[in-house]
Design an enzyme around this catalytic site. Structure first.
Site, mmCIF file in Angstrom:
data_model
loop_
_atom_site.group_PDB
_atom_site.id
_atom_site.type_symbol
_atom_site.label_atom_id
_atom_site.label_comp_id
_atom_site.label_asym_id
_atom_site.label_seq_id
_atom_site.Cartn_x
_atom_site.Cartn_y
_atom_site.Cartn_z
ATOM 1 N N SER A 1 0.847 -1.187 0.000
ATOM 2 C CA SER A 1 0.000 0.000 0.000
ATOM 3 C C SER A 1 0.886 1.242 0.000
ATOM 4 C CB SER A 1 -0.940 -0.028 1.217
ATOM 5 O OG SER A 1 -1.836 1.061 1.177
ATOM 6 N N THR A 2 0.816 2.076 1.027
ATOM 7 C CA THR A 2 1.587 3.321 1.058
ATOM 8 C C THR A 2 3.080 3.026 0.903
ATOM 9 O OG1 THR A 2 -0.018 4.087 2.685
ATOM 10 C CG2 THR A 2 1.922 5.472 2.321
ATOM 11 N N HIS B 1 -2.771 -1.060 -3.238
ATOM 12 C CA HIS B 1 -3.932 -0.211 -2.976
ATOM 13 C C HIS B 1 -3.857 1.031 -3.849
ATOM 14 C CE1 HIS B 1 -4.193 -2.042 1.345
ATOM 15 N NE2 HIS B 1 -4.794 -2.804 0.448
ATOM 16 N N MET C 1 0.198 1.193 5.135
ATOM 17 C CA MET C 1 -0.504 1.539 6.360
ATOM 18 C C MET C 1 -1.612 0.530 6.626
ATOM 19 S SD MET C 1 -2.535 5.100 7.184
ATOM 20 C CE MET C 1 -3.748 4.821 5.900
ATOM 21 N N ASP D 1 -4.204 -4.702 6.312
ATOM 22 C CA ASP D 1 -4.666 -5.529 5.206
ATOM 23 C C ASP D 1 -3.554 -6.481 4.764
ATOM 24 O OD1 ASP D 1 -6.435 -6.453 3.233
ATOM 25 O OD2 ASP D 1 -5.628 -5.067 1.742
#
Length: 366
Positions: free
Chosen positions: A187-188, A213, A306, A309
């Site tokens: 993600s991030t 994401h 972050m 997940d």
């Protein structure tokens, strides 16, 4: 008392600046210290009061957002969130911004800023908070920029509400085959972390399935960019695509991706279902399907991001006999997702970003 996160808004629309200011200042931990209609005005203000996070439009008069972003990263690296329109042009430009050093994308509303304020407030607030805590050092050291997060729907549905927990007997008896696959969740910080990994892989590397994401439309532009710079074929996944050596499939934004098995072969299924852990696509959905369909024939990798997940899905993969790897804290932009997987006992190895590619190649030769 903890200091507030100082934010600078740069957008040529006065209405957008007003809406974002109201949205962000409503959260008690964020302070909008200034706003500007273009980068020239913004830099004058930043020189007297440097922000913790910059929220930046990409299409503006006098200087475009990407040029300004590059200036920021060369003068004083600072977390930058791109506020982009949900269009093909906006997506392609935003992916360029990620390559130049942005840490996140949030999408502007297609219509109705009032709706944006009322319905999507959590997206940009969470993005600002994640960006404020981003660790930009790893990407400077690796000569790649930091990366992206996606918009976050408000409800948090866990994986068990969308996909049933695995029946251990389904995977424990699964035979090892020569057709292996690698599943990656991030993600991030993930877009450039993925670039750093995929650029090192050969055409003989095992087939890879990826959840990054990202909003819809942006995943296609992201995959296209990687396909141009990587030896592997990189595609935005379509329903029924085969998972084969030398190919990486990126889950499309706004939909989940699962792996299915037919004999010794794997293909992906793209599905519409509620967001899981506030994300669609969700890493947990991908990892759980890989645990069920591939078991011992898979390698799972969880990288910078972050939230949590992917942690439960990685535990499923681990319990099904898959090898599992987490990116280490030092090289993560945000050490959230890997940390949660480690806490669950789901990870076999914790490694820095720069050796993940070699581990994938080694795995493919076993």
């Amino acid at each position: 008392m903890k200091a507030k996160i100082k934010v600078m808004l740069v957008d040529d629309s006065a209405v957008v600046r007003q809406v974002l200011t109201a949205l962000l200042t409503k959260d008690g931990s964020i302070e909008v210290i200034a706003s500007a209609p273009d980068p020239i005005f913004a830099m004058d203000k930043m020189n007297s009061n440097w922000p913790d996070v910059v929220v930046l439009d990409v299409e503006m008069p006098r200087m475009d957002g990407i040029t300004f972003l590059k200036q920021i990263m060369s003068v004083r690296p600072t977390p930058v969130i791109i506020c982009s329109t949900l269009t093909e042009k906006g997506a392609a430009t935003s992916v360029q911004a990620l390559a130049a050093g942005a840490v996140a994308i949030v999408t502007k509303p297609k219509a109705g800023l009032k709706n944006f304020l009322e319905m999507d407030a959590g997206d940009i607030v969470q993005a600002v908070k994640a960006a404020a805590g981003a660790n930009l050092r790893p990407f400077r050291n690796l000569n790649v920029a930091s990366a992206n997060t996606a918009s976050i729907p408000p409800a948090k549905i866990k994986i068990d509400e969308v996909m049933p927990a695995l029946n251990a007997s389904l995977t424990s008896a699964m035979a090892v085959t020569t057709d292996k696959l690698v599943a990656i969740g991030t993600s991030t910080g993930g877009t450039q972390a993925l670039e750093a990994v995929l650029k090192k892989l050969s055409r003989t590397a095992p087939g890879i399935v990826i959840v990054q994401h990202m909003p819809e439309k942006f995943t296609e532009a992201f995959a296209d960019r990687l396909n141009k710079i990587c030896e592997m074929e990189v595609l935005e996944a379509k329903n029924g695509d085969r998972v084969i050596p030398g190919r990486a499939l990126v889950a499309p934004g706004g939909r989940h991706m699962q792996v299915k098995r037919s004999g010794a072969q794997y293909h992906v299924e793209i599905i519409d279902a509620p967001p899981v852990n506030r994300h669609r696509p969700s890493v947990d959905v991908l990892f759980r399907s890989v645990a069920k369909c591939a078991g011992k024939n898979a390698l799972g990798i969880i990288m910078t991001g972050m939230g949590d997940d992917g942690a439960l899905g990685m535990r499923d993969m681990h319990d099904a006999g898959a090898e599992t790897i987490a990116q280490d804290e030092k090289t993560c932009v945000v050490y959230g997702m890997p940390k949660e997987a480690v806490k669950l006992g789901a990870v076999d190895k914790i490694v820095p970003l720069d050796i993940i590619a070699s581990l994938i190649e080694t795995y493919g030769k076993k």
